[in-house]
Design an enzyme around this catalytic site. Structure first.
Site, PDB file in Angstrom:
ATOM      1  N   SER A 182       0.858  -1.194   0.000  1.00 61.39           N
ATOM      2  CA  SER A 182       0.000   0.000   0.000  1.00 61.39           C
ATOM      3  C   SER A 182       0.886   1.233   0.000  1.00 61.39           C
ATOM      4  CB  SER A 182      -0.874   0.023   1.245  1.00 61.39           C
ATOM      5  OG  SER A 182      -1.532   1.262   1.368  1.00 61.39           O
TER       6      SER A 182
ATOM      7  N   TYR B  27      -2.276   0.810  10.470  1.00 57.39           N
ATOM      8  CA  TYR B  27      -2.161   0.258   9.110  1.00 57.39           C
ATOM      9  C   TYR B  27      -0.775   0.567   8.535  1.00 57.39           C
ATOM     10  CZ  TYR B  27      -3.719  -0.720   4.257  1.00 57.39           C
ATOM     11  OH  TYR B  27      -3.879  -1.212   2.984  1.00 57.39           O
TER      12      TYR B  27
HETATM   13  P1  NAP Z   1     -11.440  -5.862   0.068  1.00 63.78           P
HETATM   14  O1  NAP Z   1     -12.389  -5.845  -1.062  1.00 63.78           O
HETATM   15  O2  NAP Z   1     -11.953  -5.616   1.458  1.00 63.78           O
HETATM   16  O3  NAP Z   1     -10.660  -7.242   0.010  1.00 63.78           O
HETATM   17  C1  NAP Z   1      -9.931  -7.779   1.088  1.00 63.78           C
HETATM   18  C2  NAP Z   1      -9.786  -9.269   0.826  1.00 63.78           C
HETATM   19  O4  NAP Z   1      -8.969  -9.817   1.877  1.00 63.78           O
HETATM   20  C3  NAP Z   1     -11.117  -9.998   0.832  1.00 63.78           C
HETATM   21  O5  NAP Z   1     -11.150 -10.920  -0.232  1.00 63.78           O
HETATM   22  C4  NAP Z   1     -11.104 -10.722   2.177  1.00 63.78           C
HETATM   23  O6  NAP Z   1     -11.807 -11.970   2.050  1.00 63.78           O
HETATM   24  C5  NAP Z   1      -9.617 -10.991   2.345  1.00 63.78           C
HETATM   25  N1  NAP Z   1      -9.290 -11.256   3.737  1.00 63.78           N
HETATM   26  C6  NAP Z   1      -9.446 -10.442   4.802  1.00 63.78           C
HETATM   27  N2  NAP Z   1      -9.090 -11.082   5.930  1.00 63.78           N
HETATM   28  C7  NAP Z   1      -8.725 -12.344   5.547  1.00 63.78           C
HETATM   29  C8  NAP Z   1      -8.273 -13.488   6.243  1.00 63.78           C
HETATM   30  N3  NAP Z   1      -8.144 -13.481   7.580  1.00 63.78           N
HETATM   31  N4  NAP Z   1      -7.976 -14.590   5.539  1.00 63.78           N
HETATM   32  C9  NAP Z   1      -8.125 -14.623   4.203  1.00 63.78           C
HETATM   33  N5  NAP Z   1      -8.543 -13.581   3.469  1.00 63.78           N
HETATM   34  C10 NAP Z   1      -8.850 -12.453   4.152  1.00 63.78           C
HETATM   35  O7  NAP Z   1     -10.295  -4.754  -0.127  1.00 63.78           O
HETATM   36  P2  NAP Z   1      -9.142  -4.607  -1.262  1.00 63.78           P
HETATM   37  O8  NAP Z   1      -8.958  -3.160  -1.465  1.00 63.78           O
HETATM   38  O9  NAP Z   1      -9.401  -5.470  -2.431  1.00 63.78           O
HETATM   39  O10 NAP Z   1      -7.872  -5.130  -0.438  1.00 63.78           O
HETATM   40  C11 NAP Z   1      -6.932  -6.031  -0.979  1.00 63.78           C
HETATM   41  C12 NAP Z   1      -5.525  -5.654  -0.527  1.00 63.78           C
HETATM   42  O11 NAP Z   1      -5.194  -4.379  -1.079  1.00 63.78           O
HETATM   43  C13 NAP Z   1      -5.342  -5.525   0.978  1.00 63.78           C
HETATM   44  O12 NAP Z   1      -4.095  -6.087   1.347  1.00 63.78           O
HETATM   45  C14 NAP Z   1      -5.318  -4.025   1.203  1.00 63.78           C
HETATM   46  O13 NAP Z   1      -4.609  -3.669   2.359  1.00 63.78           O
HETATM   47  C15 NAP Z   1      -4.630  -3.571  -0.073  1.00 63.78           C
HETATM   48  N6  NAP Z   1      -4.818  -2.158  -0.464  1.00 63.78           N
HETATM   49  C16 NAP Z   1      -6.058  -1.646  -0.706  1.00 63.78           C
HETATM   50  C17 NAP Z   1      -6.168  -0.315  -1.072  1.00 63.78           C
HETATM   51  C18 NAP Z   1      -7.504   0.336  -1.347  1.00 63.78           C
HETATM   52  O14 NAP Z   1      -7.594   1.582  -1.339  1.00 63.78           O
HETATM   53  N7  NAP Z   1      -8.555  -0.406  -1.625  1.00 63.78           N
HETATM   54  C19 NAP Z   1      -5.031   0.482  -1.213  1.00 63.78           C
HETATM   55  C20 NAP Z   1      -3.783  -0.075  -0.971  1.00 63.78           C
HETATM   56  C21 NAP Z   1      -3.689  -1.405  -0.622  1.00 63.78           C
HETATM   57  P3  NAP Z   1     -12.725 -12.633   3.176  1.00 63.78           P
HETATM   58  O15 NAP Z   1     -13.324 -11.521   3.986  1.00 63.78           O
HETATM   59  O16 NAP Z   1     -13.727 -13.399   2.369  1.00 63.78           O
HETATM   60  O17 NAP Z   1     -11.807 -13.516   3.955  1.00 63.78           O
END
Ligand code: NAP
Length: 247
Positions: A133, A146
């Site tokens: 991130s 975070y």
């Molecule tokens: P999201 O839609 O909330 O996706 C998060 C994913 O992580 C979901 O599929 C969730 O699946 C999974 N997850 C959470 N806890 C888990 C666990 N204990 N075991 C297995 N899977 C788990 O958000 P996203 O934006 O796509 O996030 C994906 C990644 O991108 C994360 O690492 C986040 O920190 C990073 N990121 C996001 C942003 C942003 O602005 N969106 C920016 C920078 C980085 P389940 O709940 O079904 O387990």
């Protein structure tokens, strides 16, 4: 017809960036194995990309072991499962939120990487792509928990790259800025209004944009290691500097 590139494992593939990445990698010619906790959503995504859904909680040793035991071969691991909880200051930090962020982002990435590393090496041309991130590069107010977790992920990823020098495994960290997913809804614990406010008047990245970057990194020739990639929306120049249009 895309060429067969072997097996890609995507964690957190039930929504957002992980789901889009599973689809993009399937399009690029990978057999995709998807892991996450929400089995119904995971099954839908697996169906969309002809992949295999396996339940996975990256915070649970036994779950990771059972998941890894069902992955016979692994050419690419995308460590995507993760997220943020809250925006408390250090003074008001909720220790449970910090613990959970550390568990899912840091130890979760460690558990899955450790479990699949022997198979990545055995593939003869393995890759680890970890979704970090902008929070891994830039501390910001309200980001302490975070920031700390994603800085730790970045440190671990860079050390892994050093440790694997001479082995047939590439290591990359992709650091997105604002991406429109459920990320903010999770961070604000279901408060849709606060989550929507994050994206108000902004054109953020889409999950598909990050997925596109993962697929690009993964499909470079084996001699090329993209070490780090920071990707931001045009409307964002740093963690909290964002251009918002009047609405
Ligand atoms: P999201 O839609 O909330 O996706 C998060 C994913 O992580 C979901 O599929 C969730 O699946 C999974 N997850 C959470 N806890 C888990 C666990 N204990 N075991 C297995 N899977 C788990 O958000 P996203 O934006 O796509 O996030 C994906 C990644 O991108 C994360 O690492 C986040 O920190 C990073 N990121 C996001 C942003 C942003 O602005 N969106 C920016 C920078 C980085 P389940 O709940 O079904 O387990």
């Amino acid at each position: 017809m895309a060429r067969n590139r072997g097996v890609a494992v995507v964690t957190g593939a039930s929504s957002g960036i992980g789901a889009a990445t599973a689809r993009a990698l399937a399009d690029a010619g990978y057999d995709v194995v998807l892991g996450a906790r929400r089995a119904d959503l995971l099954a839908d995504v697996a169906q969309q990309c002809g992949g295999r859904a396996i339940p996975l909680d990256v915070t649970d040793d036994a779950s990771v072991a059972a998941f890894a035991a069902q992955v016979e071969r692994c050419d690419l691991l995308v460590n995507n499962a993760g997220g943020a909880l809250g925006t408390d200051s250090v003074a008001d930090a909720d220790l449970d939120d910090w613990r959970r962020m550390h568990e899912v982002n840091v130890l979760g990435t460690l558990r899955v990487t450790k479990a699949l590393l022997p198979k990545l090496v055995a593939s003869g041309d393995g890759q680890v792509v970890t979704i970090g991130s902008i929070a891994a590069r830039e501390p910001y107010q309200g980001g302490a928990g975070y920031n700390a977790a994603k800085h730790a992920v970045a440190a671990m990823t860079r050390v892994l790259r050093l440790e694997l020098l001479g082995q047939p495994v590439r290591v990359c960290e992709i650091d997105p800025g604002m991406v429109h997913t459920d990320f903010s809804l999770v961070r604000f614990k279901g408060d849709q209004e606060r989550a929507d406010a994050v994206y108000a008047g902004v054109e953020p990245l889409l999950a598909e944009d990050v997925a596109d970057a993962v697929a690009w990194v993964a499909t470079r020739p084996s001699r090329v290691n993209i070490d780090q990639l920071l990707m931001l929306a045009r409307d964002q120049t740093s963690a909290q500097v964002v251009h918002r249009r009047a609405q």
